[in-house]
Design a protein around this motif. Structure first.
Motif, mmCIF file in Angstrom:
data_model
loop_
_atom_site.group_PDB
_atom_site.id
_atom_site.type_symbol
_atom_site.label_atom_id
_atom_site.label_comp_id
_atom_site.label_asym_id
_atom_site.label_seq_id
_atom_site.Cartn_x
_atom_site.Cartn_y
_atom_site.Cartn_z
ATOM 1 N N LEU A 659 -14.284 -14.106 11.360
ATOM 2 C CA LEU A 659 -14.069 -12.739 11.817
ATOM 3 C C LEU A 659 -12.866 -12.658 12.749
ATOM 4 O O LEU A 659 -12.130 -11.660 12.752
ATOM 5 N N GLY A 660 -12.650 -13.723 13.539
ATOM 6 C CA GLY A 660 -11.469 -13.747 14.384
ATOM 7 C C GLY A 660 -10.192 -13.731 13.578
ATOM 8 O O GLY A 660 -9.222 -13.038 13.921
ATOM 9 N N LEU A 661 -10.178 -14.482 12.482
ATOM 10 C CA LEU A 661 -9.001 -14.471 11.606
ATOM 11 C C LEU A 661 -8.792 -13.087 10.993
ATOM 12 O O LEU A 661 -7.655 -12.632 10.830
ATOM 13 N N THR A 662 -9.900 -12.434 10.653
ATOM 14 C CA THR A 662 -9.799 -11.087 10.082
ATOM 15 C C THR A 662 -9.197 -10.121 11.085
ATOM 16 O O THR A 662 -8.328 -9.301 10.745
ATOM 17 N N ARG A 663 -9.641 -10.206 12.333
ATOM 18 C CA ARG A 663 -9.062 -9.343 13.369
ATOM 19 C C ARG A 663 -7.569 -9.609 13.523
ATOM 20 O O ARG A 663 -6.762 -8.668 13.657
ATOM 21 N N SER A 664 -7.200 -10.879 13.484
ATOM 22 C CA SER A 664 -5.783 -11.215 13.608
ATOM 23 C C SER A 664 -4.985 -10.626 12.451
ATOM 24 O O SER A 664 -3.874 -10.100 12.636
ATOM 25 N N GLY A 665 -5.548 -10.697 11.243
ATOM 26 C CA GLY A 665 -4.881 -10.110 10.088
ATOM 27 C C GLY A 665 -4.719 -8.612 10.225
ATOM 28 O O GLY A 665 -3.670 -8.048 9.871
ATOM 29 N N LEU A 666 -5.741 -7.932 10.748
ATOM 30 C CA LEU A 666 -5.656 -6.489 10.939
ATOM 31 C C LEU A 666 -4.604 -6.139 11.986
ATOM 32 O O LEU A 666 -3.872 -5.150 11.843
ATOM 33 N N ARG A 667 -4.516 -6.952 13.044
ATOM 34 C CA ARG A 667 -3.499 -6.701 14.068
ATOM 35 C C ARG A 667 -2.088 -6.862 13.483
ATOM 36 O O ARG A 667 -1.192 -6.043 13.733
ATOM 37 N N LEU A 668 -1.898 -7.921 12.696
ATOM 38 C CA LEU A 668 -0.591 -8.139 12.087
ATOM 39 C C LEU A 668 -0.237 -7.017 11.116
ATOM 40 O O LEU A 668 0.911 -6.557 11.070
ATOM 41 N N ALA A 669 -1.236 -6.587 10.320
ATOM 42 C CA ALA A 669 -0.983 -5.502 9.367
ATOM 43 C C ALA A 669 -0.612 -4.223 10.087
ATOM 44 O O ALA A 669 0.296 -3.482 9.658
ATOM 45 N N ASP A 670 -1.286 -3.950 11.211
ATOM 46 C CA ASP A 670 -0.987 -2.731 11.967
ATOM 47 C C ASP A 670 0.403 -2.805 12.580
ATOM 48 O O ASP A 670 1.164 -1.827 12.548
ATOM 49 N N LEU A 671 0.742 -3.986 13.110
ATOM 50 C CA LEU A 671 2.076 -4.163 13.675
ATOM 51 C C LEU A 671 3.148 -3.986 12.597
ATOM 52 O O LEU A 671 4.161 -3.297 12.799
ATOM 53 N N ALA A 672 2.933 -4.610 11.448
ATOM 54 C CA ALA A 672 3.905 -4.506 10.358
ATOM 55 C C ALA A 672 4.017 -3.069 9.866
ATOM 56 O O ALA A 672 5.117 -2.586 9.566
ATOM 57 N N ARG A 673 2.889 -2.389 9.783
ATOM 58 C CA ARG A 673 2.916 -0.992 9.325
ATOM 59 C C ARG A 673 3.746 -0.136 10.262
ATOM 60 O O ARG A 673 4.547 0.706 9.832
ATOM 61 N N ARG A 674 3.576 -0.342 11.560
ATOM 62 C CA ARG A 674 4.333 0.448 12.533
ATOM 63 C C ARG A 674 5.808 0.055 12.559
ATOM 64 O O ARG A 674 6.668 0.848 12.932
ATOM 65 N N THR A 675 6.077 -1.173 12.133
ATOM 66 C CA THR A 675 7.451 -1.671 12.205
ATOM 67 C C THR A 675 8.248 -1.356 10.946
ATOM 68 O O THR A 675 9.381 -0.831 11.007
ATOM 69 N N VAL A 676 7.681 -1.685 9.771
ATOM 70 C CA VAL A 676 8.442 -1.554 8.518
ATOM 71 C C VAL A 676 7.854 -0.539 7.550
ATOM 72 O O VAL A 676 8.442 -0.254 6.513
ATOM 73 N N GLY A 677 6.695 0.001 7.847
ATOM 74 C CA GLY A 677 6.114 1.018 6.980
ATOM 75 C C GLY A 677 5.026 0.485 6.075
ATOM 76 O O GLY A 677 4.988 -0.704 5.747
ATOM 77 N N HIS A 678 4.150 1.402 5.655
ATOM 78 C CA HIS A 678 2.975 1.030 4.861
ATOM 79 C C HIS A 678 3.356 0.435 3.513
ATOM 80 O O HIS A 678 2.765 -0.545 3.056
ATOM 81 N N GLY A 679 4.371 1.026 2.858
ATOM 82 C CA GLY A 679 4.738 0.558 1.522
ATOM 83 C C GLY A 679 5.208 -0.877 1.519
ATOM 84 O O GLY A 679 4.860 -1.667 0.623
ATOM 85 N N VAL A 680 5.996 -1.250 2.498
ATOM 86 C CA VAL A 680 6.487 -2.628 2.573
ATOM 87 C C VAL A 680 5.331 -3.588 2.828
ATOM 88 O O VAL A 680 5.251 -4.669 2.227
ATOM 89 N N VAL A 681 4.411 -3.189 3.708
ATOM 90 C CA VAL A 681 3.252 -4.040 3.998
ATOM 91 C C VAL A 681 2.420 -4.231 2.741
ATOM 92 O O VAL A 681 1.977 -5.344 2.433
ATOM 93 N N GLN A 682 2.205 -3.177 1.997
ATOM 94 C CA GLN A 682 1.390 -3.296 0.787
ATOM 95 C C GLN A 682 2.060 -4.205 -0.238
ATOM 96 O O GLN A 682 1.403 -5.052 -0.866
ATOM 97 N N ALA A 683 3.358 -4.063 -0.419
ATOM 98 C CA ALA A 683 4.070 -4.918 -1.374
ATOM 99 C C ALA A 683 3.990 -6.375 -0.953
ATOM 100 O O ALA A 683 3.800 -7.274 -1.785
ATOM 101 N N ALA A 684 4.118 -6.628 0.348
ATOM 102 C CA ALA A 684 4.038 -8.001 0.847
ATOM 103 C C ALA A 684 2.648 -8.577 0.639
ATOM 104 O O ALA A 684 2.484 -9.732 0.227
ATOM 105 N N ALA A 685 1.621 -7.765 0.908
ATOM 106 C CA ALA A 685 0.248 -8.237 0.729
ATOM 107 C C ALA A 685 -0.027 -8.568 -0.724
ATOM 108 O O ALA A 685 -0.687 -9.568 -1.044
ATOM 109 N N ARG A 686 0.488 -7.742 -1.603
ATOM 110 C CA ARG A 686 0.278 -7.992 -3.037
ATOM 111 C C ARG A 686 0.963 -9.290 -3.459
ATOM 112 O O ARG A 686 0.415 -10.110 -4.200
#
Length: 965
Positions: A659-686
């Motif tokens: 669960l700690g790793l999951t929280r870390s992933g959510l924090r990174l995703a939120d940071l990336a979303r605010r930095t580069v946008g949702h579309g870029v984050v989704q493409a990277a995750a895929r």
């Protein structure tokens, strides 16, 4: 991940040409979604509730009347037969085809209520119960009330002239028909309520109308024939066509539309129907009356015919034996003699006083009858619903206890009411003579209508011959001895088509042949149904039911599960998953078609396994409680293998770290979303997951952060609750776009403290989990081990069950309740806790704006949908529960890995969001992710709504009573 539809089969002429032309008529976002030819789904759609199976070459999902018109013109130009299908609950084989099967899509759900609700206009895709739900606030309902009404659609109800337990012969589709809009075999549309349409039809099809008018005049002019027809329809009768239209009406348009009722798709397609509604009286009382034998029960029914009785359901001793152990059944049934019988009676009235008068009148009528046991009426809604639910479950109850590999068969006959007891005994004698010792008899006794259910194997010629002899004897008994109906309400179908001429005689049968020729001269509409010249048609195309898995072997393929399933029409329904699994088992056992096995097996991976939400709602609709998701979870576990099971155990043993790793992933995703946008984050995750994570919702949660600290016990006289926040609520906070920023445990604590509760957390709460994420992937052993560890911690925290446990996530509540059935723990879902214990200790100021409410699958399965709705209504002036939304399809992590399932399940949600709505509420964080994305408003736990509306009760007002945990 294979999201594309399976490849379409190569078809021989003329079906290849039909398929090519239909592709221009039925456009689809993805190939193979509206025109289906692959072996798995054609097999799945080639199954209805009957014991017949034909596999269509093409399944066409139609959405509009214009599509039906063009489809009929295309198929007619190639002389290709067509069969229409609504819900597929048909019991006599009228909804299957080996040619083109036309299935209703989403576009047929129109419902328009007329002035004063005296009429209702319905498209054929409306489920009968949904029509009644819309009419209920106006005190009305549709007349037909088949036992399958929660699944059956209006198109099938009208096309089969389905009736049911309360509508008799006076309130069926035929008797309540006002008008209809229909499409004939040549693609011509007629709206019988529109004078202009009728005039146009007169100009284009005057010869057809003249033939119908002449047929009617000739029939009415033959007094013997007209009298015979009237007599045949004084009791329930769906054998053959509705010949009463020829004597009841003179206008050829009236004759035409009434002939369509009960025609089973052999004369045309009903694209809309207007029915006169009937009263739905608010006051009801039911009684389960017992009699020493069937003769006395039938004597009582004959007396009740003139009493204020709305339904009287006869059940023989074998029927009672099959249900005597069901919850709600009087224990005295077990002690009744071998000849005992029962009649379930219902009476209805507009007022309580009128209902009391009805009950007294019924008592007076029955005063001279010999009854045994308790014969009192009850107005308790729960008790009455229990009686009727069990009565509706008689057919599948036999199916559930049948020997694996056999088929359950239900036949449906009617006799003149004065001879009902005699006929019932004769039927029982036939069972004994032919060796059907498990058979039961029940039915709508006020109309002389009996159903009899028995089990039959079709795996040997000897068994088929036994069935043949039995059916021959039944036909002789019903027709020659009692002049009854071989089909009272289930439709002729394939099963009774060879006997129509026997029942009606050559003259009336000749009328039916003329009718078919007038409407469908090429014989392309549902051939083989109603009229069939093959005397052995009822013995062909019999459905195999091979053993597949003990979890689903009792399935009778009735289809009651389908409206609850979020993947139905995206891929497969529960019924269709079982059909596919049975075919795989059959092919594996026979080894005679490895190519077909490989094709079906490969398609089943995505269609059957990957897109199953495993939500369990199918079990709530299944008459025998089959939860198809358990089969799918088992198959997922088998597919994953030993390595995955080891990985599951590793995750379970290190849950806090996971669960700690999951929280870390959510924090990174939120940071990336605010930095580069949702579309870029989704493409990277895929890219990083190799396509296994194709979607990141816009409402992706932020990481939750909250310290779980128990209140001290010393000097605290507040009532104690053990709060067990789920791993999801401890990990996933609100979405970044949600104005609400607090994690759920903080909101729960706030409500508990306002209500005056002391909060205790289990030991090592950060590492606790009910095991649901593991179970959904088929890792059952690891899931159960994790649940048991959590239960042990909860037992300690609750002082051995002295204090209740409150859970904030309904799926987790359900899983732990099932696992803790004998533990002594009282595990409360958050909806229960809020409604029963928190709200009485709080001051509530309702919010004025409308709110959405989603009832999770687990909430429904625990029977807490009413409790959750009551909590929402206590806090909001307007609460919207979308009627077309069941399971949301997010299914834990399916919303990330299989987003099309979530999108399909919630496709009707946006239309339900009212203007001015700013939020929605539920009791499962993962469900709320998909709901937020689709609805366009943030969904969060119901706890947030309560917390926003609640303040602590002023101490000096009154001491709040201690909760009765």
């Amino acid at each position: 991940m294979p999201t594309a539809a399976p490849p379409q089969a190569t078809l021989a002429a003329p079906y290849d040409r039909v398929l090519a032309e239909l592709a221009t008529v039925l456009p689809a976002a993805r190939p193979g979604t509206r025109l289906i030819t692959d072996p798995l789904r054609t097999l799945a759609y080639g199954t209805d509730a009957s014991f017949y199976r034909l596999i269509p070459k093409i399944v066409a999902l139609v959405e509009t009347e214009e599509e039906v018109v063009r489809l009929l013109r295309i198929t007619r130009s190639h002389a290709v037969p067509v069969t229409f299908r609504a819900a597929g609950t048909s019991l006599s084989g009228q909804a299957v085809s080996d040619s083109v099967l036309v299935v209703l899509g989403d576009g047929w759900r129109g419902c328009a209520i007329g002035p004063a609700a005296t009429t209702v206009t319905l498209q054929p895709g409306v489920i009968g119960a949904e029509a009644n739900r819309r009419l209920a606030p106006l005190g009305r309902k549709i007349g037909p009330d088949p036992a399958s009404i929660a699944t059956a659609k209006i198109g099938g109800i009208a096309a089969n002239n389905a009736s049911g337990m309360c509508c008799g012969t006076a309130q069926n589709s035929y008797r309540t028909l006002e008008s209809m809009r229909l499409v004939l075999a040549d693609g011509t549309v007629l709206d019988t309520a529109d004078p202009a349409s009728c005039q146009d039809f007169q100009r284009s099809h005057g010869a057809l109308l003249d033939r119908l008018a002449g047929l009617g005049a000739r029939t009415r002019g033959d007094e013997a024939l007209a009298g015979r027809i009237r007599d045949k329809f004084r009791i329930k009768n769906t054998t053959g066509y509705s010949l009463n239209a020829l004597v009841d009406y003179q206008d050829p348009v009236d004759i035409l539309q009434h002939l369509m009722i009960g025609s089973e798709g052999t004369l045309g397609f009903i694209s809309s129907i207007t029915l006169r509604t009937v009263p739905e009286h608010p006051h009801k009382a039911s009684a389960l009356l017992f009699f020493p034998d069937i003769g006395e029960a039938c004597h009582a029914v004959a007396l009740l015919k003139a009493a204020p009785v709305d339904a009287a359901e006869l059940m023989d001793r074998a029927s009672l034996r099959s249900i005597q152990d069901k919850p709600g059944m009087p224990p005295q049934i077990r002690g009744f003699g071998p000849d005992a019988a029962a009649v379930l009676v219902e009476t209805r009235a507009e007022s309580a006083a009128a209902l009391d008068a009805n009950v007294m009148a019924i008592g007076a009528v029955l005063a001279d009858c010999v009854t045994i046991g308790d014969s009192r009426f009850t107005t308790d809604a729960k008790a009455c619903d229990g009686f009727w639910k069990i009565r509706k479950g008689l057919f599948p109850a036999v199916g559930a206890i049948r020997q694996t590999g056999t088929t359950v068969i239900i036949e449906d006959v009617a006799f003149p009411l004065p001879r009902l007891a005699e006929a019932t005994r004769d039927l029982q004698d036939l069972f004994v003579r032919h060796g059907y010792h498990e058979a039961i008899i029940f039915g709508h006794a006020l109309e002389g209508n009996l159903h009899f259910v028995f089990t039959q194997a079709f795996d040997t010629q000897a068994e088929i011959d036994r069935y043949r002899r039995f059916m021959d004897d039944v036909a002789v008994l019903v027709v020659e001895r009692y002049d009854g109906s071989l089909k009272a309400e289930h439709g002729t179908g394939r099963n009774m088509a060879p006997f129509v001429a026997m029942e009606w005689g050559p003259q009336a049968y000749g009328l039916m042949q003329e009718i078919k020729d007038i409407f469908d001269p090429d014989g392309l509409l549902n051939p083989g149904v109603i009229l069939n010249g093959d005397p052995e048609a009822h013995l062909k195309n019999l459905k195999p039911l091979p053993p597949a898995d003990p979890l689903v072997d009792t399935c009778i393929e009735c289809g009651f599960c389908e409206p609850t399933c979020p993947s139905h029409r995206l891929t497969l329904s529960p019924r269709q998953r079982i059909v596919g699994r049975r075919e795989i088992a059959r092919l594996e056992a026979s080894g005679d078609d490895p190519g077909r096995l490989a094709a079906i097996g490969a398609a089943y991976e995505y269609q059957g396994i990957d897109t199953c939400a495993a939500c369990g709602l199918c079990a709530t609709a299944c008459p025998v409680g089959i939860e198809t998701g358990l089969l799918i979870k088992s198959m997922r576990g088998e597919r994953r293998g030993a390595l995955a099971r080891k990985a599951g155990s590793l995750v379970a043993d290190h849950m806090e770290g996971t669960l700690g790793l999951t929280r870390s992933g959510l924090r990174l995703a939120d940071l990336a979303r605010r930095t580069v946008g949702h579309g870029v984050v989704q493409a990277a995750a895929r890219a990083l997951t190799g396509g296994h994570l194709p979607a990141l919702p816009h409402s992706l949660p932020t990481a939750a952060s909250f310290a779980l600290t128990s209140d001290p016990a010393a000097g605290d006289d507040r009532p104690t609750v053990v709060y067990a926040p789920s791993c999801v609520s401890r990990t996933m906070g609100p979405a970044a776009s949600d104005p609400q920023k607090r994690p759920l445990p903080e909101a729960v604590e706030s409500v508990m403290r306002k209500a005056g509760f002391r909060i205790v957390y289990p030991e090592a709460a950060d590492g606790q989990c009910c095991g649901m994420p593991l179970e959904s992937k088929g890792l059952i052993e690891a899931a159960d081990a994790k649940a048991d560890a959590m239960l042990a911690a909860l037992a300690k925290a609750s002082d051995g069950g002295r204090h209740p446990v409150v859970m904030d996530t309904s799926p987790c509540t359900l899983r732990l309740r099932k696992r803790a059935a004998d533990s002594g723990l009282r595990i409360l879902d958050v909806a229960e806790f809020l409604g029963e214990f928190a709200l009485p200790r709080l001051e509530i100021a309702k919010t004025a704006g409308p709110v959405m409410l989603h009832l999770t699958c687990s909430t429904r399965r625990m029977g807490l949908d009413g409790a959750l709705t009551a909590v929402a209504r206590a806090c909001a002036e307007t609460v919207v529960v979308p009627p077309d939304v069941g399971c949301c399809g997010f299914a834990g992590d399916k919303g990330f890995t299989t987003p099309e399932l979530n999108a399909h399940a919630l496709r009707h949600l946006p239309a339900s969001v009212p203007d001015g709505c700013a939020s929605g509420y539920s009791t499962s964080r993962t469900c709320e992710i998909g709901l937020s994305d689709t609805a366009g408003v943030p969904y969060r736990s119901i706890v947030y709504l309560v917390d926003a509306c609640a303040t602590a009760k002023v101490e000096q007002k009154a001491r709040v009573a201690e909760p009765a945990f």
